[in-house]
Design a protein around this motif. Structure first.
Motif, PDB file in Angstrom:
ATOM      1  N   ALA A   1       0.815  -1.216   0.000  1.00 25.67           N
ATOM      2  CA  ALA A   1       0.000   0.000   0.000  1.00 25.67           C
ATOM      3  C   ALA A   1       0.848   1.266   0.000  1.00 25.67           C
ATOM      4  CB  ALA A   1      -0.975   0.001   1.184  1.00 25.67           C
ATOM      5  N   GLY A   2       2.100   1.161  -0.454  1.00 25.18           N
ATOM      6  CA  GLY A   2       2.950   2.333  -0.576  1.00 25.18           C
ATOM      7  C   GLY A   2       3.532   2.846   0.718  1.00 25.18           C
ATOM      8  N   ALA A   3       3.426   2.074   1.812  1.00 18.90           N
ATOM      9  CA  ALA A   3       3.908   2.539   3.107  1.00 18.90           C
ATOM     10  C   ALA A   3       5.384   2.215   3.287  1.00 18.90           C
ATOM     11  CB  ALA A   3       3.100   1.918   4.236  1.00 18.90           C
ATOM     12  N   ALA A   4       6.180   3.218   3.661  1.00 18.79           N
ATOM     13  CA  ALA A   4       7.561   3.006   4.065  1.00 18.79           C
ATOM     14  C   ALA A   4       7.595   2.765   5.572  1.00 18.79           C
ATOM     15  CB  ALA A   4       8.419   4.213   3.691  1.00 18.79           C
ATOM     16  N   THR A   5       8.710   2.221   6.063  1.00 21.64           N
ATOM     17  CA  THR A   5       8.785   1.850   7.471  1.00 21.64           C
ATOM     18  C   THR A   5      10.064   2.362   8.107  1.00 21.64           C
ATOM     19  OG1 THR A   5       9.764  -0.261   6.817  1.00 21.64           O
ATOM     20  CG2 THR A   5       7.405  -0.244   7.258  1.00 21.64           C
ATOM     21  N   ALA A   6      10.015   2.507   9.427  1.00 21.01           N
ATOM     22  CA  ALA A   6      11.203   2.753  10.234  1.00 21.01           C
ATOM     23  C   ALA A   6      11.022   1.971  11.528  1.00 21.01           C
ATOM     24  CB  ALA A   6      11.395   4.233  10.520  1.00 21.01           C
TER      25      ALA A   6
ATOM     26  N   ARG B   1       8.645  -9.379   0.531  1.00 20.29           N
ATOM     27  CA  ARG B   1       7.497  -8.523   0.290  1.00 20.29           C
ATOM     28  C   ARG B   1       6.256  -9.146   0.908  1.00 20.29           C
ATOM     29  NH1 ARG B   1       8.765  -4.540  -3.254  1.00 20.29           N
ATOM     30  NH2 ARG B   1       6.612  -4.218  -3.886  1.00 20.29           N
ATOM     31  N   HIS B   2       5.100  -8.507   0.711  1.00 19.33           N
ATOM     32  CA  HIS B   2       3.915  -8.898   1.467  1.00 19.33           C
ATOM     33  C   HIS B   2       3.291 -10.198   0.940  1.00 19.33           C
ATOM     34  CE1 HIS B   2       2.109  -6.516  -1.842  1.00 19.33           C
ATOM     35  NE2 HIS B   2       1.084  -7.314  -1.693  1.00 19.33           N
TER      36      HIS B   2
ATOM     37  N   ASP C   1      -6.728   0.272  -6.485  1.00 19.78           N
ATOM     38  CA  ASP C   1      -5.990   0.866  -7.592  1.00 19.78           C
ATOM     39  C   ASP C   1      -4.555   0.393  -7.722  1.00 19.78           C
ATOM     40  OD1 ASP C   1      -8.105   2.518  -8.497  1.00 19.78           O
ATOM     41  OD2 ASP C   1      -7.724   3.878  -6.843  1.00 19.78           O
ATOM     42  N   THR C   2      -3.940  -0.018  -6.626  1.00 17.66           N
ATOM     43  CA  THR C   2      -2.492  -0.210  -6.666  1.00 17.66           C
ATOM     44  C   THR C   2      -2.050  -1.642  -6.503  1.00 17.66           C
ATOM     45  OG1 THR C   2      -2.350   0.242  -4.293  1.00 17.66           O
ATOM     46  CG2 THR C   2      -2.079   2.097  -5.779  1.00 17.66           C
ATOM     47  N   GLY C   3      -2.944  -2.607  -6.451  1.00 17.82           N
ATOM     48  CA  GLY C   3      -2.468  -3.972  -6.343  1.00 17.82           C
ATOM     49  C   GLY C   3      -3.468  -4.897  -5.715  1.00 17.82           C
TER      50      GLY C   3
END
Length: 439
Positions: A47-52, A207-208, A365-367
């Protein structure tokens, strides 16, 4: 929304676990040797989320995770407080350099976004000068008539007496004003990979999870997303020691006006009506003929006058009804109550019940979509905000809701499958599979 319900949900086993799972593909790593900590940023994933994430270098356990809509460019541990400053952002392709500056409390997991302006600023570098002063290097606000905007920026020193008490969105333009200077866009990916490989030999980015199933012999098969540019095709299936079989698949965008992902579907469901010399009706639930020569419209997705419903994934019940997710179209984006799950009668599409919420259960829309599944009397849903819901299959009432965590750290469900009475497999955005009890 119903609240205060006791959840029977428990994670029994974590399959496919490994160090630094939560951050996926690493792009940056910063250590605090004195406190035995490592901060790791991961590239945008599900879903386009980056992580830290913040980890202990001794046990490699995850202390806290932040998820953000922008790529992460900077990490800095506060010298004394349990705080990690996280700088994010990107160029929007038109004029603006957008982004956020976060404080992540790695003791509580609380996250605070600090910049006042809606567009924020792309943060490129962070340095704590002392316990009260944070130096912030930012891209310019925009590149309008600014030829050096992509290689230069502004540095500001922000001072606060107590950073744990700083209010959200309290940094103003005046706080972030500073002199112009070179601001190279550095790449820390190779260095981050070396650090993670040295600390965790079993580390492996994934990946997910797209789908998960239990096989007849008790092994669990998970299909994971992959990108074409990741390199040569991996083996068809990789077996892990804990009983998880991993299969990788490259996903492609599927027109949401065509085939629908309906679990256990007895027919090939599509989202369109036949042309037959006239303009097709948008957003009708239809079925293709077995020979693929025609499409038979069944009923419109929208059952409420004045609402346009976008369909999502679903599951066919034993009696032929459909339980599917979806969203209400609104030009302003997702509105409160704009996400729904509905049970539709197989004959005419009449809704037997509708459950509405504010969060997205689908990624139209994205996957791939996180589709629901059903047991004998329960429908299970996964949401991108990390929640799992159980609804009564007959009337749609909420039985329980549960915020998904692994070892106390929030996780994002991306696939789920009912494997038996009171048992559920949940795939996550970080490539793990959770064997769970629901009763």
């Amino acid at each position: 929304m119903t609240s205060g319900l006791t959840s029977p949900f428990r994670v029994l086993h974590v399959l496919g676990d490994r160090p630094f799972a939560e951050v996926g593909q690493p792009v940056l790593a910063v250590s605090d040797e004195g406190r035995g900590l490592l901060a790791v940023a991961g590239e945008p994933g599900f879903a386009g989320a980056a992580t830290a994430g913040v980890y202990g270098t001794g046990d490699l356990g995850c202390r806290a995770v932040l998820r953000t809509r922008f790529p992460v460019h900077a990490l800095a541990f506060h010298p004394t407080e349990p705080l990690l400053a996280v700088g994010t952002g990107e160029y929007d392709g038109g004029y603006f350099f957008e982004g956020e500056l976060f404080l992540l409390d790695w003791e509580t997991g609380a996250t605070t976004s600090l910049i006042e302006h809606n567009l924020g600023r792309q943060v490129l570098g962070l340095t704590w000068l002392d316990g009260q002063a944070l130096r912030v290097l930012m891209a310019p606000p925009d590149d309008w008539k600014d030829r050096k905007a992509h290689v230069e920026g502004h540095a500001a020193v922000v001072r606060r007496p107590d950073w744990r008490a700083v209010a959200p969105r309290s940094l103003t333009g005046a706080d972030l004003a500073g002199p112009r200077m070179p601001a190279p866009r550095t790449d820390g990916e190779d260095a981050a990979r070396r650090v993670l490989s040295a600390l965790g030999p079993d580390w492996e980015p994934r990946r997910h999870v797209l789908a998960v199933e239990e096989l007849l012999d008790g092994a669990v098969l998970a299909t994971l997303d992959r990108e074409e540019e990741d390199g040569p095709e991996p083996p068809v299936c990789t077996a892990l020691a804990d009983g998880l079989l991993i299969q990788h698949r490259t996903t492609a965008y599927v027109d949401r006006h065509e085939r629908l992902r309906i679990r256990y579907g007895s027919r090939d469901y599509v989202n369109r009506a036949p042309g037959a010399g006239r303009k097709p009706k948008p957003h009708w639930l239809s079925v293709r003929s077995p020979e693929g020569k025609g499409v038979q419209p069944l009923f419109p997705f929208s059952w409420e006058p004045g609402e346009t419903h976008f369909p999502g994934p679903g599951v066919e019940t034993d009696d032929g009804d459909l339980v599917h997710a979806g969203t209400v179209y609104d030009g302003r984006g997702l509105q409160p109550g704009g996400s729904f799950v509905v049970r539709r009668a197989a004959t005419d599409g009449a809704p037997r019940w509708v459950f509405r919420t504010d969060h997205v259960a689908t990624d139209l829309d994205t996957g791939p979509d996180t589709g629901p599944d059903t047991g004998p009397d329960t429908a299970y849903l996964a949401y991108r905000n990390g929640e799992l819901l159980a609804l009564d299959l007959h009337d749609g009432t909420l039985r329980w809701r549960h915020r998904l965590t692994v070892a106390g750290v929030p996780a994002v469900p991306t696939a789920l499958t009912v494997t038996g009475p009171g048992r559920l497999l949940v795939g996550t955005a970080d490539g793990r599979v959770l064997d769970c009890a629901t009763a």
